[in-house]
Design a protein around this motif. Structure first.
Motif, PDB file in Angstrom:
ATOM      1  N   SER A  55       0.724  -0.979  -0.041  1.00  0.00           N
ATOM      2  CA  SER A  55       0.129  -0.015   0.066  1.00  0.00           C
ATOM      3  C   SER A  55       1.230   0.622   0.179  1.00  0.00           C
ATOM      4  O   SER A  55       0.191   2.357  -0.552  1.00  0.00           O
ATOM      5  N   GLU A  56       1.671   1.212   0.570  1.00  0.00           N
ATOM      6  CA  GLU A  56       2.917   2.819   0.803  1.00  0.00           C
ATOM      7  C   GLU A  56       3.801   2.436  -0.466  1.00  0.00           C
ATOM      8  O   GLU A  56       4.186   3.561  -1.214  1.00  0.00           O
ATOM      9  N   LYS A  57       4.410   1.609  -1.428  1.00  0.00           N
ATOM     10  CA  LYS A  57       4.929   1.584  -2.269  1.00  0.00           C
ATOM     11  C   LYS A  57       4.348   1.772  -3.196  1.00  0.00           C
ATOM     12  O   LYS A  57       4.681   2.537  -4.019  1.00  0.00           O
ATOM     13  N   LEU A  58       3.184   0.231  -3.821  1.00  0.00           N
ATOM     14  CA  LEU A  58       2.708   0.968  -4.919  1.00  0.00           C
ATOM     15  C   LEU A  58       1.480   1.664  -4.431  1.00  0.00           C
ATOM     16  O   LEU A  58       1.197   1.445  -6.187  1.00  0.00           O
ATOM     17  N   LYS A  59       1.309   2.168  -3.990  1.00  0.00           N
ATOM     18  CA  LYS A  59       0.062   3.093  -3.594  1.00  0.00           C
ATOM     19  C   LYS A  59      -1.197   2.043  -4.089  1.00  0.00           C
ATOM     20  O   LYS A  59      -2.453   2.635  -4.685  1.00  0.00           O
ATOM     21  N   LEU A  60      -1.646   1.606  -3.016  1.00  0.00           N
ATOM     22  CA  LEU A  60      -2.728   0.083  -3.193  1.00  0.00           C
ATOM     23  C   LEU A  60      -3.609   0.645  -2.478  1.00  0.00           C
ATOM     24  O   LEU A  60      -3.093   0.720  -1.283  1.00  0.00           O
ATOM     25  N   THR A  61      -4.816   0.979  -2.395  1.00  0.00           N
ATOM     26  CA  THR A  61      -5.420   0.945  -1.196  1.00  0.00           C
ATOM     27  C   THR A  61      -4.948  -0.493  -0.062  1.00  0.00           C
ATOM     28  O   THR A  61      -5.164  -0.762  -0.925  1.00  0.00           O
ATOM     29  N   ARG A  62      -5.540   0.129   1.256  1.00  0.00           N
ATOM     30  CA  ARG A  62      -4.848  -1.127   2.331  1.00  0.00           C
ATOM     31  C   ARG A  62      -6.118  -2.203   1.833  1.00  0.00           C
ATOM     32  O   ARG A  62      -6.129  -3.711   2.322  1.00  0.00           O
ATOM     33  N   GLU A  63      -7.529  -1.471   1.895  1.00  0.00           N
ATOM     34  CA  GLU A  63      -8.481  -2.214   1.335  1.00  0.00           C
ATOM     35  C   GLU A  63      -8.359  -3.522   0.112  1.00  0.00           C
ATOM     36  O   GLU A  63      -8.281  -4.982   0.658  1.00  0.00           O
ATOM     37  N   ALA A  64      -7.616  -2.928  -0.511  1.00  0.00           N
ATOM     38  CA  ALA A  64      -7.242  -4.060  -2.107  1.00  0.00           C
ATOM     39  C   ALA A  64      -6.103  -4.918  -0.897  1.00  0.00           C
ATOM     40  O   ALA A  64      -5.870  -6.429  -1.798  1.00  0.00           O
ATOM     41  N   SER A  85       0.400  -1.507 -10.955  1.00  0.00           N
ATOM     42  CA  SER A  85       0.484  -0.280 -10.183  1.00  0.00           C
ATOM     43  C   SER A  85       2.374  -0.075  -9.763  1.00  0.00           C
ATOM     44  O   SER A  85       2.599   0.282  -9.201  1.00  0.00           O
ATOM     45  N   SER A  86       3.108  -1.223 -10.739  1.00  0.00           N
ATOM     46  CA  SER A  86       4.486  -1.189 -10.493  1.00  0.00           C
ATOM     47  C   SER A  86       4.817   0.266 -11.325  1.00  0.00           C
ATOM     48  O   SER A  86       6.113  -0.161 -10.892  1.00  0.00           O
ATOM     49  N   ARG A  87       4.516   0.681 -11.930  1.00  0.00           N
ATOM     50  CA  ARG A  87       5.081   2.110 -12.793  1.00  0.00           C
ATOM     51  C   ARG A  87       5.299   2.686 -12.050  1.00  0.00           C
ATOM     52  O   ARG A  87       5.977   4.402 -11.346  1.00  0.00           O
ATOM     53  N   ASN A  88       4.755   3.309 -10.228  1.00  0.00           N
ATOM     54  CA  ASN A  88       4.511   3.835  -9.362  1.00  0.00           C
ATOM     55  C   ASN A  88       5.565   3.723  -8.416  1.00  0.00           C
ATOM     56  O   ASN A  88       6.384   4.924  -7.857  1.00  0.00           O
ATOM     57  N   LEU A  89       6.579   2.663  -9.248  1.00  0.00           N
ATOM     58  CA  LEU A  89       8.299   2.646  -8.723  1.00  0.00           C
ATOM     59  C   LEU A  89       9.345   2.945  -9.273  1.00  0.00           C
ATOM     60  O   LEU A  89      10.568   2.810  -9.161  1.00  0.00           O
ATOM     61  N   ARG A  90       9.079   3.776 -10.210  1.00  0.00           N
ATOM     62  CA  ARG A  90       9.733   4.157 -11.669  1.00  0.00           C
ATOM     63  C   ARG A  90      11.115   4.986 -10.327  1.00  0.00           C
ATOM     64  O   ARG A  90      10.463   5.791  -9.614  1.00  0.00           O
ATOM     65  N   GLY A  91      12.320   5.365 -10.420  1.00  0.00           N
ATOM     66  CA  GLY A  91      13.611   6.630  -9.783  1.00  0.00           C
ATOM     67  C   GLY A  91      13.762   5.447  -8.489  1.00  0.00           C
ATOM     68  O   GLY A  91      14.183   5.969  -8.006  1.00  0.00           O
TER      69      GLY A  91
END
Length: 74
Positions: free
Chosen positions: A2-11, A61-67
């Protein structure tokens, strides 16, 4: 997740995993602040999803890990 991939905690709470484990060694040389000569390493995590949709949501959601030094592979 939820923190790194920015997924909701419910998901993340709704995802089901067959198996999750770590691979490899960390801090092998025992020197420096991090225990490995000052070099920062990340230990691989392998997980098997119960449902294909959960896996694809994670991969999307792995695109949120760029950089960052983190990545997601199939």
């Amino acid at each position: 997740m939820s923190e790194k991939l920015k997924l909701t905690r419910e998901a993340v709470a709704a995802m089901k995993f067959e198996r999750v484990h770590r691979m490899g060694l960390t801090n092998t040389t025992g020197r420096g602040a991090t225990g490995n000569g000052g070099e920062v390493t990340h230990q691989r995590i392998v997980c098997t999803f119960s449902f294909f949709g959960d896996r694809e949501q994670d991969r999307g959601s792995s695109r949120n890990l760029r950089g960052t030094p983190l990545y997601v592979t199939e």
